[in-house]
Design an enzyme around this catalytic site. Structure first.
Site, mmCIF file in Angstrom:
data_model
loop_
_atom_site.group_PDB
_atom_site.id
_atom_site.type_symbol
_atom_site.label_atom_id
_atom_site.label_comp_id
_atom_site.label_asym_id
_atom_site.label_seq_id
_atom_site.Cartn_x
_atom_site.Cartn_y
_atom_site.Cartn_z
ATOM 1 N N ASP A 37 -10.833 11.852 -23.119
ATOM 2 C CA ASP A 37 -11.277 13.110 -22.490
ATOM 3 C C ASP A 37 -11.825 12.965 -21.074
ATOM 4 O O ASP A 37 -12.276 13.944 -20.489
ATOM 5 C CB ASP A 37 -12.363 13.817 -23.337
ATOM 6 C CG ASP A 37 -11.762 14.460 -24.565
ATOM 7 O OD1 ASP A 37 -10.525 14.557 -24.604
ATOM 8 O OD2 ASP A 37 -12.530 14.850 -25.462
ATOM 9 N N HIS A 240 0.775 -5.412 -2.244
ATOM 10 C CA HIS A 240 -0.081 -4.355 -2.773
ATOM 11 C C HIS A 240 -1.270 -4.936 -3.522
ATOM 12 O O HIS A 240 -1.566 -4.561 -4.653
ATOM 13 C CB HIS A 240 0.717 -3.391 -3.662
ATOM 14 C CG HIS A 240 1.641 -2.530 -2.861
ATOM 15 N ND1 HIS A 240 2.642 -1.769 -3.418
ATOM 16 C CD2 HIS A 240 1.730 -2.318 -1.534
ATOM 17 C CE1 HIS A 240 3.295 -1.133 -2.454
ATOM 18 N NE2 HIS A 240 2.756 -1.447 -1.304
ATOM 19 N N ASP A 257 -5.436 -2.743 4.582
ATOM 20 C CA ASP A 257 -4.516 -1.605 4.633
ATOM 21 C C ASP A 257 -5.232 -0.464 3.938
ATOM 22 O O ASP A 257 -5.365 -0.458 2.707
ATOM 23 C CB ASP A 257 -3.201 -1.981 3.923
ATOM 24 C CG ASP A 257 -2.142 -0.884 4.007
ATOM 25 O OD1 ASP A 257 -2.489 0.253 4.374
ATOM 26 O OD2 ASP A 257 -0.981 -1.178 3.689
ATOM 27 N N ASP A 268 -2.695 6.045 7.416
ATOM 28 C CA ASP A 268 -2.251 4.801 6.765
ATOM 29 C C ASP A 268 -2.256 3.700 7.830
ATOM 30 O O ASP A 268 -1.358 3.650 8.667
ATOM 31 C CB ASP A 268 -0.842 5.053 6.198
ATOM 32 C CG ASP A 268 -0.266 3.844 5.467
ATOM 33 O OD1 ASP A 268 -0.984 2.845 5.308
ATOM 34 O OD2 ASP A 268 0.899 3.924 5.058
ATOM 35 N N HIS A 347 9.920 -5.919 3.146
ATOM 36 C CA HIS A 347 9.823 -4.455 3.045
ATOM 37 C C HIS A 347 10.370 -3.793 4.300
ATOM 38 O O HIS A 347 10.685 -4.457 5.275
ATOM 39 C CB HIS A 347 8.378 -4.024 2.748
ATOM 40 C CG HIS A 347 7.365 -4.427 3.791
ATOM 41 N ND1 HIS A 347 7.226 -3.768 4.993
ATOM 42 C CD2 HIS A 347 6.428 -5.411 3.799
ATOM 43 C CE1 HIS A 347 6.240 -4.320 5.684
ATOM 44 N NE2 HIS A 347 5.756 -5.339 4.995
ATOM 45 N N HIS A 351 7.608 4.410 7.121
ATOM 46 C CA HIS A 351 7.950 5.556 6.278
ATOM 47 C C HIS A 351 7.393 6.810 6.931
ATOM 48 O O HIS A 351 6.509 6.739 7.791
ATOM 49 C CB HIS A 351 7.375 5.372 4.864
ATOM 50 C CG HIS A 351 5.915 4.978 4.850
ATOM 51 N ND1 HIS A 351 4.897 5.884 4.957
ATOM 52 C CD2 HIS A 351 5.306 3.760 4.802
ATOM 53 C CE1 HIS A 351 3.728 5.255 4.930
ATOM 54 N NE2 HIS A 351 3.945 3.956 4.856
ATOM 55 N N HIS A 358 3.815 8.199 1.482
ATOM 56 C CA HIS A 358 5.252 7.976 1.688
ATOM 57 C C HIS A 358 5.860 9.375 1.625
ATOM 58 O O HIS A 358 6.190 9.869 0.551
ATOM 59 C CB HIS A 358 5.833 7.054 0.623
ATOM 60 C CG HIS A 358 5.268 5.659 0.713
ATOM 61 N ND1 HIS A 358 5.562 4.672 -0.163
ATOM 62 C CD2 HIS A 358 4.426 5.091 1.624
ATOM 63 C CE1 HIS A 358 4.928 3.555 0.175
ATOM 64 N NE2 HIS A 358 4.222 3.800 1.262
ATOM 65 N N GLU A 382 5.143 -0.629 10.548
ATOM 66 C CA GLU A 382 4.297 -1.631 9.885
ATOM 67 C C GLU A 382 5.035 -2.923 9.549
ATOM 68 O O GLU A 382 5.137 -3.294 8.379
ATOM 69 C CB GLU A 382 3.682 -1.036 8.619
ATOM 70 C CG GLU A 382 4.660 -0.345 7.676
ATOM 71 C CD GLU A 382 3.964 0.203 6.433
ATOM 72 O OE1 GLU A 382 3.279 -0.567 5.754
ATOM 73 O OE2 GLU A 382 4.119 1.408 6.165
ATOM 74 N N TYR A 386 4.953 -12.601 5.746
ATOM 75 C CA TYR A 386 4.163 -13.075 4.596
ATOM 76 C C TYR A 386 4.686 -14.442 4.188
ATOM 77 O O TYR A 386 5.830 -14.548 3.732
ATOM 78 C CB TYR A 386 4.286 -12.075 3.429
ATOM 79 C CG TYR A 386 4.059 -10.651 3.893
ATOM 80 C CD1 TYR A 386 2.778 -10.113 3.987
ATOM 81 C CD2 TYR A 386 5.136 -9.856 4.305
ATOM 82 C CE1 TYR A 386 2.576 -8.825 4.462
ATOM 83 C CE2 TYR A 386 4.950 -8.568 4.783
ATOM 84 C CZ TYR A 386 3.666 -8.061 4.862
ATOM 85 O OH TYR A 386 3.477 -6.785 5.337
ATOM 86 N N ARG A 410 0.182 -8.130 8.607
ATOM 87 C CA ARG A 410 0.878 -6.844 8.793
ATOM 88 C C ARG A 410 0.059 -6.045 9.792
ATOM 89 O O ARG A 410 -1.176 -6.117 9.794
ATOM 90 C CB ARG A 410 0.998 -6.096 7.458
ATOM 91 C CG ARG A 410 1.590 -4.697 7.607
ATOM 92 C CD ARG A 410 2.065 -4.073 6.282
ATOM 93 N NE ARG A 410 1.002 -3.733 5.357
ATOM 94 C CZ ARG A 410 0.714 -4.397 4.254
ATOM 95 N NH1 ARG A 410 1.404 -5.476 3.914
ATOM 96 N NH2 ARG A 410 -0.282 -4.017 3.460
ATOM 97 N N GLU A 412 -0.073 -2.047 11.145
ATOM 98 C CA GLU A 412 0.498 -0.731 10.839
ATOM 99 C C GLU A 412 -0.204 0.373 11.619
ATOM 100 O O GLU A 412 -1.429 0.501 11.578
ATOM 101 C CB GLU A 412 0.348 -0.447 9.335
ATOM 102 C CG GLU A 412 0.808 0.953 8.933
ATOM 103 C CD GLU A 412 0.753 1.196 7.428
ATOM 104 O OE1 GLU A 412 -0.101 0.598 6.740
ATOM 105 O OE2 GLU A 412 1.577 2.002 6.950
HETATM 106 N N1 GLY Z 1 -0.422 1.551 2.202
HETATM 107 C C1 GLY Z 1 0.864 1.889 1.793
HETATM 108 C C2 GLY Z 1 1.847 1.629 2.843
HETATM 109 O O1 GLY Z 1 1.502 1.062 3.855
HETATM 110 O O2 GLY Z 1 2.967 2.018 2.780
HETATM 111 MN MN MN Z 2 2.443 2.499 5.196
HETATM 112 MN MN MN Z 3 -0.419 0.999 4.660
#
Ligand code: GLY
Ligand code: MN
Ligand code: MN
Length: 439
Positions: A37, A240, A257, A268, A347, A351, A358, A382, A386, A410, A412
């Site tokens: 609940d 992630h 991130d 982001d 990756h 996006h 996204h 981004e 790695y 990374r 971004e």
């Molecule tokens: N934090 C999710 C991405 O960078 O796409």
């Molecule tokens: Mn992103």
């Molecule tokens: Mn991100």
């Protein structure tokens, strides 16, 4: 500040113009229960919210431009004081009609009874089969009942068409108001990242840095746009990583991130910096390479350019650099063609960004044709490298010496396409090599 009634109306008008003789159905997010609940924080479905601004669960929006009386119909939870004591305030049928511009509003428990009148003269149903399988089945059942009647009536919806290709091109180009909302989310995320840069020191835990960031979000009434990633040392190689429980050590890379969400519009941002020491030689060369890839990718962003060029540019810079550093070997073109860089960069370069992190909208039309950038697009750029401690180089590629392993970087930023180029909305967080070494 949020989207005003006129803009919601304009969005609905645009949708209805596109669907013509069809009827579109959008469900709200259901109220989801975590365990015993206890409820998850509610998060509205973005398509539903984009068209209605209505922020309650257990609601349905129907658009029937061909209907004589009601083109926009809402089904909402009725007022129920006893229930509201537990679930929180519900606006109810009458108030929803006053506030949300619907031609008719019904209690949600009348959906099965009232929906057919909005479907019976439609030539198709626009609906996205989503996460709520119970509601998917409801829509399918109504459609099936018209299919059964079709021989007698010779009329009615003969297909369910996914609503994404109709609605999402509208969501993809942001209005002035939407851009303002993203700017607000960006402003706070910029402040949060700068605060994290200040706060991060050897000995602090990743979750403490996360708390600093999310404290900033919360103090402006914002929430994390997605689970914040605070990844130190080798954790920076996990795309992630959200456990955020390691103690940061002197000389670690720290990849953060994190983005905030404001009226469901998102930011982001990723930055990677060294904590308590200068970059090692290897860290610095990878940092410089990723930064160069990002800057060159961003330089491709202007109206008229292909979306795909952004990723291709980043890949070219990264592969060139990895060859120079001896981390890849062989022919530049062949490495790209055979994607032998993928153990380092697995990756895409970005996006769309908006109501979803996204965000809605396609990137490609088939293999060959890329989306063309237009003013009002907002996207992230981004790139990263790695070098996992467990990295397995591609076939015929060199083994990676120990000193490179555990480096994950990374960078971004969020970019708005403008009339004559682009604007880096997140420029308020530093990213130069000098500023990313916290001694
Ligand atoms: N934090 C999710 C991405 O960078 O796409
Ligand atoms: Mn992103
Ligand atoms: Mn991100």
């Amino acid at each position: 500040m949020s989207i005003d009634a006129a803009e919601y109306r304009q969005r609905r008008d645009r949708l209805m113009k596109k669907i013509g003789h069809g009827t579109a159905i959008f469900g709200s997010a259901p109220l989801s229960v975590m365990h015993h609940d206890v409820e998850y924080p509610f998060r509205q479905e973005s398509d539903f919210f984009y068209l209605t601004g209505f922020d309650e669960p257990e609601a349905v929006a129907v658009f029937a431009p061909h209907h004589e009386e009601h083109q926009f119909v809402l089904f909402v939870q009725p007022k129920d004081m006893e229930k509201e004591t537990w679930t929180g305030y519900r606006i109810g049928v009458e108030e929803a009609k006053k506030q949300y511009g619907a031609d008719e509003v019904y209690p949600i428990n009348e959906l099965n009874e009232k929906l057919p009148q909005y479907l019976k003269n439609a030539d198709r149903i626009y609906y996205h089969l989503g996460r709520d399988d119970t509601f998917n089945q409801t829509v399918i059942r109504h459609w099936q009942s018209f299919i059964r009647q079709y021989p007698k009536r010779g009329k009615g919806p003969i297909a369910i068409e996914d609503s994404n290709p109709t609605l999402h091109p509208l969501r993809q180009i942001k209005s002035a108001r939407e851009i303002e909302l993203v700017r607000k989310a960006v402003k706070v995320a910029v402040e949060a990242h700068n605060r994290a840069l200040e706060f991060a020191k050897p000995g602090v835990y990743e979750y403490q840095i996360q708390a600093e960031i999310e404290h900033t979000f919360g103090s402006y009434g914002m929430t994390p746009a997605y689970p914040s990633i605070v990844a130190s040392g080798e954790n920076s190689c996990i795309l992630h990583y959200i456990e955020n429980k390691r103690q940061v050590q002197k000389g670690d890379l720290l990849l953060i991130d994190a983005g905030s969400s404001y009226h469901y519009y998102n930011s982001d941002i990723t930055r990677t910096f060294s904590v308590g020491a200068s970059f090692s030689k290897e860290q610095q060369s990878i940092y410089e390479l990723v930064l160069e890839a990002q800057l060159q990718a961003i330089s491709q962003i202007k109206p008229g350019n292909d979306y795909k060029t952004i990723h291709d540019t980043a890949v070219c810079v990264l592969v060139g650099g990895l060859l120079d550093l001896g981390l890849l070997k062989g022919d530049f073109e062949q490495i790209i063609e055979e994607e032998k860089y993928k153990p380092f960069y697995m990756h895409r370069t970005g996006h769309w960004l908006g109501l979803d992190v996204h965000d809605a909208g396609v990137y490609q039309y088939g293999e060959e044709k890329s989306v063309i950038l237009q003013p009002g697009h907002i996207l992230t750029v981004e790139p990263g490298i790695y070098i996992s401690p467990h990295i397995k180089p591609a076939e015929e590629q060199p083994e990676i010496p120990e000193r490179w392993r555990g480096i994950g970087i990374r960078i971004e930023d969020d970019i708005l396409v403008t009339e004559d180029g682009c604007e880096v909305l997140t420029a308020g967080v530093p990213k130069s090599v000098e500023e990313m070494q916290k001694i």
